[in-house]
Design an enzyme around this catalytic site. Structure first.
Site: not given
Ligand code: IMP
Ligand code: MG
Length: 173
Positions: A41-42, A129, A150-151, A157, A163
């Site tokens: 989904k990202g 990253k 962690f973003v 998400d 999101r």
């Protein structure tokens, strides 16, 4: 719910995407179709803004994979949850990803999609990253290179939340 702090602003994302879109347009022969494949989904928000900054020679499709459950570390196991509707044979394909972390997901996807005989295949990711890489993957277009944090936001998400943020944020503990 945790609070978040902005790492990359909405304005910076939008400006960068316009630059990337122009770069992509110029890299392909005029009038040839470019088929963008977003990884759900990202990748949905990046895809939506990227295609709106491009000309009408763009077509698109979506595929869904899962690599992380609810946690924040990669299992290395990639599952295809939804495959593409379209055939890739003979097309200029660009895989559109939210973020490349260990690279395991992208590595798997690139192999899978290359086997479908596209005319060309490239990858665009909003974030990278590099310090986390476990496999060497080729990325042709990178929005921003970030450190090992962690973003969330702009499609990304944490346990399915955040999101919808229009910017990239870091979760405050
Ligand atoms: P990789 O296989 O380790 O490269 O991870 C790929 C996927 O993990 C990305 O497409 C994201 O969905 C997720 N991911 C990696 N890093 C982050 C992060 O910092 N925030 C949210 N999701 C992430
Ligand atoms: Mg992803």
């Amino acid at each position: 719910m945790a609070t978040t702090s902005v790492l990359i602003s909405e304005a910076d994302i939008q400006q960068r995407i316009k630059t990337l879109a122009a770069e992509i347009e110029k890299d392909y022969p005029a009038n040839e179709e470019i088929h963008l494949v977003a990884v759900l989904k990202g990748g949905f928000m990046f895809m939506a803004d990227l295609v709106r900054a491009m000309s009408d020679r763009v077509t698109m499709d979506f595929m869904a994979v899962s690599s992380y459950g609810k946690g924040t570390t990669s299992s290395g196991q990639v599952r295809v949850l939804k495959d593409l509707d379209s055939n890739l044979e003979g097309r200029h394909v660009i895989v559109v990803e939210d973020i490349v972390d260990t690279g395991l997901t992208l590595h798997y996807l690139q192999d899978l999609l290359k086997a479908r005989a596209p005319r060309s295949m490239k990858t665009a990711c909003l974030l990278s990253k590099p310090s986390r890489r476990q496999v060497d993957v080729r990325i042709d277009y990178i929005g921003f290179t970030i450190e090992d944090r962690f973003v969330v936001g702009y499609g990304l998400d944490y346990a399915e939340k955040y999101r919808n943020l229009p910017h990239i944020a870091v979760l405050e503990q």
